[in-house]
Design an enzyme around this catalytic site. Structure first.
Site, PDB file in Angstrom:
ATOM      1  CG  ASP A  51      -0.227  -0.317   2.488  1.00 30.84           C
ATOM      2  OD1 ASP A  51       0.926   0.122   2.664  1.00 30.84           O
ATOM      3  OD2 ASP A  51      -0.807  -1.013   3.330  1.00 30.84           O
ATOM      4  CG  ASP A  53       1.205   4.057   4.391  1.00 29.98           C
ATOM      5  OD1 ASP A  53       0.006   3.784   4.205  1.00 29.98           O
ATOM      6  OD2 ASP A  53       2.025   3.237   4.845  1.00 29.98           O
ATOM      7  CG  ASP A 131       8.890   1.112  12.249  1.00 28.25           C
ATOM      8  OD1 ASP A 131       9.170   1.859  11.290  1.00 28.25           O
ATOM      9  OD2 ASP A 131       8.272   0.039  12.110  1.00 28.25           O
TER      10      ASP A 131
HETATM   11  P1  ATP Z   1       3.767  -2.875   5.081  1.00 26.76           P
HETATM   12  O1  ATP Z   1       2.550  -1.995   4.906  1.00 26.76           O
HETATM   13  O2  ATP Z   1       4.414  -3.312   3.840  1.00 26.76           O
HETATM   14  O3  ATP Z   1       3.554  -3.980   6.070  1.00 26.76           O
HETATM   15  P2  ATP Z   1       4.863  -0.481   6.231  1.00 26.76           P
HETATM   16  O4  ATP Z   1       6.275  -0.115   6.554  1.00 26.76           O
HETATM   17  O5  ATP Z   1       4.140   0.395   5.264  1.00 26.76           O
HETATM   18  O6  ATP Z   1       4.888  -1.986   5.776  1.00 26.76           O
HETATM   19  P3  ATP Z   1       2.765   0.156   8.064  1.00 26.76           P
HETATM   20  O7  ATP Z   1       2.327  -0.625   9.253  1.00 26.76           O
HETATM   21  O8  ATP Z   1       1.854   0.324   6.914  1.00 26.76           O
HETATM   22  O9  ATP Z   1       4.110  -0.534   7.598  1.00 26.76           O
HETATM   23  O10 ATP Z   1       3.242   1.575   8.591  1.00 26.76           O
HETATM   24  C1  ATP Z   1       3.584   2.656   7.734  1.00 26.76           C
HETATM   25  C2  ATP Z   1       4.777   3.411   8.290  1.00 26.76           C
HETATM   26  O11 ATP Z   1       4.439   3.965   9.564  1.00 26.76           O
HETATM   27  C3  ATP Z   1       5.997   2.547   8.551  1.00 26.76           C
HETATM   28  O12 ATP Z   1       6.794   2.419   7.404  1.00 26.76           O
HETATM   29  C4  ATP Z   1       6.691   3.315   9.644  1.00 26.76           C
HETATM   30  O13 ATP Z   1       7.446   4.389   9.109  1.00 26.76           O
HETATM   31  C5  ATP Z   1       5.557   3.898  10.442  1.00 26.76           C
HETATM   32  N1  ATP Z   1       5.181   3.018  11.579  1.00 26.76           N
HETATM   33  C6  ATP Z   1       4.286   2.003  11.571  1.00 26.76           C
HETATM   34  N2  ATP Z   1       4.173   1.426  12.778  1.00 26.76           N
HETATM   35  C7  ATP Z   1       5.006   2.110  13.594  1.00 26.76           C
HETATM   36  C8  ATP Z   1       5.328   2.020  14.982  1.00 26.76           C
HETATM   37  N3  ATP Z   1       4.775   1.092  15.754  1.00 26.76           N
HETATM   38  N4  ATP Z   1       6.228   2.910  15.477  1.00 26.76           N
HETATM   39  C9  ATP Z   1       6.785   3.853  14.685  1.00 26.76           C
HETATM   40  N5  ATP Z   1       6.528   3.986  13.389  1.00 26.76           N
HETATM   41  C10 ATP Z   1       5.644   3.146  12.824  1.00 26.76           C
HETATM   42 MG    MG Z   2       2.088   0.259   4.764  1.00 29.64          MG
END
Ligand code: ATP
Ligand code: MG
Length: 416
Positions: A51, A53, A131
């Protein structure tokens, strides 16, 4: 801070049009906006983003004012869902640093857990609140550049998962970050940077404070996103398995338990890779089976019959698992049916062949029998052969039992 021309590392044609449109509209209205997080990371590695963001300096209210059909969701962490055609883009306002005192916007528990995180800030502040370094890269699609404040690009090139800031503090703020370290290391096949790894042990018990519903969501992401086997192995290496699935971790001594669990995860990964449907009910049933089996053998010693013992063991193992991860009833009920059916499949009674074949959970229960037979072939091969033959004889009735009927809704009497 490093700024790099976007085209040098990323093929612009792979950017989701809807996400670019959201960024452009925000930008046209005087805000700054970037594609961030997993999409940037995955594009840089050559993967397909799940996805897209967007991060912006517009507040959630300002975002909502610009996009029809958008809405604010979440309380602990407010974000906006913007609908663009068939896509939903998650738009997050830059998070800022906390002053330490609790306010309407931010709140921290006495153990350092972040209970609310709605203080807004600048892009630089937002980056350090993310994170992992590889998740803190910002794509500026308007000025065509990548913004990298925390050496995320270098870590991507070195294939390293590194938590941003002081690892222990960041884990204390949100213990789920420990699971995210395991998950992304598994998914990307990256190494875990030394401090990021060694800071987990002293704080891993904090995962017990995380609501079980959130841990269940995270467990699904760990085990049902196509990298379940690697995630499981990383969790085990990091000593995190026992915090989310103690009933799995406690029964890994036997080789057959390891085999069942790994095979179930491996099969699920393969099915996901081929776009075949998978249910968490079966995966959790298989992962927890060694615990159920051991517990049922224990109960059988105290004059319980095998079916009674299986049933009781299933209930106990489910109860203990639910204390950590809130598996919803729609998965935990079938899980228990799958376990209970093992007895019927082990002992084929000629009168009950067809009724057994028609059961809704027959196929899943048989699949568990197959895994068990693979792990300890001697005892179960004849049962497997028997049910294979029966399925070949009566292919049309397998799992044909209709869904349970719901009680009819009371009809409102029509007013004349
Ligand atoms: P995917 O969607 O492929 O699983 P993602 O990195 O996009 O991976 P998401 O859970 O969609 O993960 O979160 C989007 C972004 O928000 C992350 O890339 C990170 O920068 C931030 N993020 C998400 N969860 C946390 C957290 N618990 N603490 C700090 N930052 C976070
Ligand atoms: Mg994501």
């Amino acid at each position: 801070m490093l700024e790099l021309p976007l085209d040098q590392r990323i093929d612009r044609s792979l950017l989701l049009h809807a996400a670019v449109s959201v960024v452009e509209r925000l930008s046209d209205n005087g805000y700054s906006a970037f594609i961030v997080g997993g999409a940037v990371r995955d594009l840089l590695i050559g993967g397909k983003p799940k996805d897209f963001d967007v991060a912006t300096n517009a507040t959630p209210e300002q975002v909502v004012a610009l996009f029809r059909g958008s809405r604010i969701i979440g309380r602990r962490f407010r974000i906006v869902h913007v609908r663009m055609g068939r896509e939903i883009i998650e738009v997050t306002t830059f998070r800022g640093s906390h002053k330490g005192d609790d306010t309407n916007e931010s709140k921290t528990s006495h153990r350092g857990l972040l209970l609310r995180d709605n203080v807004y800030g600048t892009l630089e502040e937002d980056a350090v609140r993310r994170d992992l370094s590889v998740n803190a890269l910002y794509l500026d699609v308007v000025d065509n550049k990548i913004l990298d404040h925390l050496n995320g690009l270098e870590d991507i090139d070195q294939r390293l998962i590194r938590i941003i800031g002081d690892p222990q503090t960041r884990y204390q703020e949100d213990p789920v970050r420990m699971l995210r370290v395991a998950r992304f290391a598994a998914k990307l096949n990256f190494d875990i940077e030394a401090d990021t790894e060694k800071s987990i042990v002293p704080v891993k018990h904090l995962l017990a404070d995380v609501p079980s519903a959130r841990l269940f969501d995270e467990a699904l992401k760990l085990f049902m996103s196509g990298y379940g086997l690697q995630s499981y192995e990383r969790l085990e290496e990091l000593g995190l398995l026992d915090v989310i699935l103690p009933e799995v971790a406690d029964h890994l001594r036997s080789r057959s338990a390891q085999l069942i669990i790994k095979k179930a995860l491996g099969n699920t990964d393969q099915r996901i890779a081929r776009d075949k449907p998978c249910t968490p009910a079966f995966l959790f049933a298989a992962m927890l089976w060694p615990a159920v089996e051991e517990q049922s053998l224990e109960l059988s010693k105290h004059s319980m019959s095998r079916p009674e013992a299986l049933n009781a063991a299933g209930q106990q193992v489910t109860q203990r698992t639910l204390q950590r991860i809130a598996i919803p009833k729609r998965f935990s009920m079938p899980m228990r049916e799958i376990w209970s059916l093992q007895h019927r499949l082990e002992h084929q009674s000629p009168k009950r062949i067809k009724p057994t074949l028609t059961l809704r959970r027959f196929r899943a229960a048989f699949d568990l029998l197959l895994l068990r037979a693979d792990a300890s072939p001697d005892s179960l091969l004849s049962a497997v052969k028997f049910w294979e033959e029966q399925q070949a004889l009566y292919p049309d009735i397998v799992g044909s039992q209709p869904e349970e009927k719901r009680p009819p809704k009371k009809r409102r009497r029509r007013q004349r």
